[in-house]
Design a protein around this motif. Structure first.
Motif, PDB file in Angstrom:
ATOM      1  N   THR A  42       4.927  47.236  34.202  1.00 37.45           N
ATOM      2  CA  THR A  42       4.944  46.004  33.418  1.00 37.45           C
ATOM      3  C   THR A  42       5.079  46.404  31.957  1.00 37.45           C
ATOM      4  N   ALA A  43       5.547  45.478  31.136  1.00 37.71           N
ATOM      5  CA  ALA A  43       5.696  45.766  29.710  1.00 37.71           C
ATOM      6  C   ALA A  43       4.346  46.089  29.078  1.00 37.71           C
ATOM      7  N   GLU A  44       3.296  45.396  29.548  1.00 33.64           N
ATOM      8  CA  GLU A  44       1.951  45.625  29.004  1.00 33.64           C
ATOM      9  C   GLU A  44       1.460  47.032  29.315  1.00 33.64           C
ATOM     10  N   LYS A  45       1.630  47.466  30.570  1.00 30.62           N
ATOM     11  CA  LYS A  45       1.200  48.810  30.960  1.00 30.62           C
ATOM     12  C   LYS A  45       2.023  49.870  30.226  1.00 30.62           C
ATOM     13  N   HIS A  46       3.302  49.598  30.054  1.00 24.73           N
ATOM     14  CA  HIS A  46       4.196  50.512  29.343  1.00 24.73           C
ATOM     15  C   HIS A  46       3.717  50.721  27.911  1.00 24.73           C
ATOM     16  N   GLN A  47       3.316  49.629  27.273  1.00 23.04           N
ATOM     17  CA  GLN A  47       2.847  49.700  25.896  1.00 23.04           C
ATOM     18  C   GLN A  47       1.482  50.379  25.814  1.00 23.04           C
ATOM     19  N   GLN A  48       0.599  50.052  26.737  1.00 28.78           N
ATOM     20  CA  GLN A  48      -0.732  50.654  26.738  1.00 28.78           C
ATOM     21  C   GLN A  48      -0.670  52.169  26.908  1.00 28.78           C
ATOM     22  N   GLN A  49       0.251  52.625  27.751  1.00 30.68           N
ATOM     23  CA  GLN A  49       0.408  54.061  27.994  1.00 30.68           C
ATOM     24  C   GLN A  49       1.111  54.776  26.854  1.00 30.68           C
ATOM     25  N   ASN A  50       1.809  53.990  26.016  1.00 28.62           N
ATOM     26  CA  ASN A  50       2.703  54.582  25.025  1.00 28.62           C
ATOM     27  C   ASN A  50       3.682  55.527  25.736  1.00 28.62           C
ATOM     28  N   SER A  51       4.263  55.008  26.813  1.00 32.86           N
ATOM     29  CA  SER A  51       5.134  55.811  27.668  1.00 32.86           C
ATOM     30  C   SER A  51       6.355  56.316  26.904  1.00 32.86           C
ATOM     31  N   PRO A  52       6.712  57.582  27.079  1.00 30.90           N
ATOM     32  CA  PRO A  52       7.902  58.130  26.420  1.00 30.90           C
ATOM     33  C   PRO A  52       9.206  57.694  27.087  1.00 30.90           C
ATOM     34  N   PHE A  53       9.093  56.988  28.222  1.00 32.26           N
ATOM     35  CA  PHE A  53      10.273  56.541  28.961  1.00 32.26           C
ATOM     36  C   PHE A  53      10.562  55.072  28.626  1.00 32.26           C
ATOM     37  N   GLN A  54      11.841  54.707  28.624  1.00 32.78           N
ATOM     38  CA  GLN A  54      12.212  53.349  28.261  1.00 32.78           C
ATOM     39  C   GLN A  54      11.937  52.342  29.378  1.00 32.78           C
ATOM     40  N   ARG A  55      12.138  52.751  30.637  1.00 31.51           N
ATOM     41  CA  ARG A  55      12.024  51.818  31.755  1.00 31.51           C
ATOM     42  C   ARG A  55      11.006  52.264  32.804  1.00 31.51           C
ATOM     43  N   LEU A  56      10.189  53.234  32.470  1.00 29.08           N
ATOM     44  CA  LEU A  56       9.253  53.795  33.442  1.00 29.08           C
ATOM     45  C   LEU A  56       7.880  54.018  32.818  1.00 29.08           C
ATOM     46  N   LEU A  57       6.857  54.032  33.671  1.00 29.66           N
ATOM     47  CA  LEU A  57       5.535  54.476  33.257  1.00 29.66           C
ATOM     48  C   LEU A  57       5.457  55.986  33.417  1.00 29.66           C
ATOM     49  N   LYS A  58       4.410  56.572  32.887  1.00 30.07           N
ATOM     50  CA  LYS A  58       4.235  58.014  33.010  1.00 30.07           C
ATOM     51  C   LYS A  58       4.003  58.404  34.478  1.00 30.07           C
ATOM     52  N   PRO A  59       4.665  59.451  34.960  1.00 28.85           N
ATOM     53  CA  PRO A  59       4.463  59.877  36.353  1.00 28.85           C
ATOM     54  C   PRO A  59       3.184  60.681  36.501  1.00 28.85           C
ATOM     55  N   LYS A  60       2.598  60.609  37.686  1.00 27.62           N
ATOM     56  CA  LYS A  60       1.406  61.392  38.009  1.00 27.62           C
ATOM     57  C   LYS A  60       1.801  62.454  39.028  1.00 27.62           C
ATOM     58  N   ALA A  61       1.833  63.695  38.590  1.00 32.34           N
ATOM     59  CA  ALA A  61       2.334  64.781  39.431  1.00 32.34           C
ATOM     60  C   ALA A  61       1.331  65.221  40.496  1.00 32.34           C
ATOM     61  N   GLY A  62       0.043  64.944  40.272  1.00 36.90           N
ATOM     62  CA  GLY A  62      -0.997  65.459  41.163  1.00 36.90           C
ATOM     63  C   GLY A  62      -0.837  65.051  42.613  1.00 36.90           C
ATOM     64  N   GLY A  63      -0.496  63.777  42.849  1.00 36.46           N
ATOM     65  CA  GLY A  63      -0.386  63.281  44.222  1.00 36.46           C
ATOM     66  C   GLY A  63       0.620  64.050  45.051  1.00 36.46           C
ATOM     67  N   ILE A  64       1.853  64.175  44.534  1.00 37.82           N
ATOM     68  CA  ILE A  64       2.873  64.889  45.306  1.00 37.82           C
ATOM     69  C   ILE A  64       2.651  66.392  45.265  1.00 37.82           C
ATOM     70  N   GLY A  65       1.974  66.874  44.213  1.00 34.05           N
ATOM     71  CA  GLY A  65       1.615  68.294  44.165  1.00 34.05           C
ATOM     72  C   GLY A  65       0.665  68.638  45.296  1.00 34.05           C
ATOM     73  N   PHE A  66      -0.322  67.773  45.523  1.00 35.28           N
ATOM     74  CA  PHE A  66      -1.262  67.953  46.626  1.00 35.28           C
ATOM     75  C   PHE A  66      -0.555  67.894  47.975  1.00 35.28           C
ATOM     76  N   VAL A  67       0.395  66.928  48.113  1.00 33.96           N
ATOM     77  CA  VAL A  67       1.103  66.764  49.384  1.00 33.96           C
ATOM     78  C   VAL A  67       1.914  68.013  49.719  1.00 33.96           C
ATOM     79  N   LEU A  68       2.663  68.523  48.750  1.00 30.60           N
ATOM     80  CA  LEU A  68       3.480  69.717  48.985  1.00 30.60           C
ATOM     81  C   LEU A  68       2.599  70.916  49.342  1.00 30.60           C
ATOM     82  N   GLN A  69       1.449  71.019  48.675  1.00 26.11           N
ATOM     83  CA  GLN A  69       0.529  72.112  48.967  1.00 26.11           C
ATOM     84  C   GLN A  69      -0.060  71.955  50.364  1.00 26.11           C
TER      85      GLN A  69
END
Length: 301
Positions: A187-214
């Protein structure tokens, strides 16, 4: 077929059919779930795992049929040709709406194994559906915040142990493990709150898929990177059911999971930093892809 009807009427009829379809397939899924739970023998449970996946796939197929009958939504997708049913996939996607799940199930049905979504552990207590999700081997996760772990250090590493146990079931048959790595809908609100460096995305969380691959220890062979774009704007669920969403554009890119993506995400700091950099680059590329899809949609108007 019924496109002459007003949107709200189509939406209400669609809801009725979705509910009826869910009940139709939920009953045999629950029966098979109980049979699977009654006999703790590996071959018995494997048989019912295959059967349950087929029942759930039929549910998705019927949902797609309902969409085609009641709405004129066109799904424009690229990249399906590299996918196959007999492989192990990690599926990631940007997340804007609950419609994403219906869209993903529709375009990937019959192309890759049935999607397994990571669910919050509390959802296992949802009446009927919790049992069905358990029977379908959906992983139930309980993640702890850094603040909580500082107060309860004895729980450090518990989340990766839970992930390992959840993924044990995925090693004997092809599977597609699905993860929205933004962790929440855009959402635009979450995007602003995060100060996301991406124009159309929120910040990714690598931990979840890192755990899955491990946890999967090399069993997953490919990453299916899905980018979803709605030219009509982010849809609400009822808008989609009412046929107000005319088109969905989807770009799929497939990447091998090579040795550089395998490692100990919990204990190997160097690997963890490298993996996070890979995810960040993946998201930078996805951001550009969304802008390209957006520009192309404007040209096509």
């Amino acid at each position: 077929m019924l496109h002459f009807l007003p949107g709200p009427v189509i939406g209400c009829i669609s809801v009725i059919f979705y509910i009826a379809n869910t009940i139709l397939w939920l009953i045999p899924i629950l029966i098979c779930s109980l049979l699977k739970a009654l006999v703790p023998l590996s071959q018995w449970q494997k048989f019912f795992s295959y059967l349950l996946d087929q029942l759930a796939s039929n549910w998705v197929l019927c949902n797609t049929f309902i969409q085609k009958v009641f709405t004129k939504t066109k799904i424009k997708v690229t990249g399906l040709e590299k996918l196959k049913m007999k492989d192990w996939y990690l599926v990631i996607s940007n997340h804007q709406s609950w419609i994403d799940i219906l869209v993903l199930q529709r375009v990937l049905h019959g192309k890759i194994p049935f999607l397994k979504f990571f669910l919050k552990k509390e959802l296992i207590y949802v009446p009927l559906l919790g049992l069905a999700w358990w029977a379908l081997d959906f992983p139930f996760m309980k993640r702890y915040s850094q603040h909580f772990l500082k107060r309860n250090p004895h729980l450090i590493g518990k989340d990766i142990d839970t992930t390992k146990k959840a993924c044990e079931k995925f090693k004997y048959k092809p599977v597609s493990v699905m993860n929205f790595i933004e962790g929440t809908r855009f959402t635009a609100e979450k995007h602003q709150q995060q100060n996301s460096p991406f124009q159309r995305l929120l910040k990714p969380k690598a931990g979840g898929i890192g755990f899955v691959l491990q946890a999967m220890k090399g069993n997953l062979s490919k990453v299916v990177n899905v980018t979803i774009y709605y030219p009509d704007g982010t849809p609400k669920f009822f808008d989609f059911l009412s046929g107000k969403i005319k088109q969905v554009n989807i770009a799929i890119e497939t990447q091998d999971i090579d040795e550089s993506l395998k490692g100990d995400y919990v204990n190997d700091r160097a690997y963890k930093i490298k993996f996070q950099q890979w995810v960040n680059q993946l998201w930078l590329d996805k951001d550009k892809k969304i802008l390209q899809l957006e520009a192309q949609a404007k040209k096509d108007m």
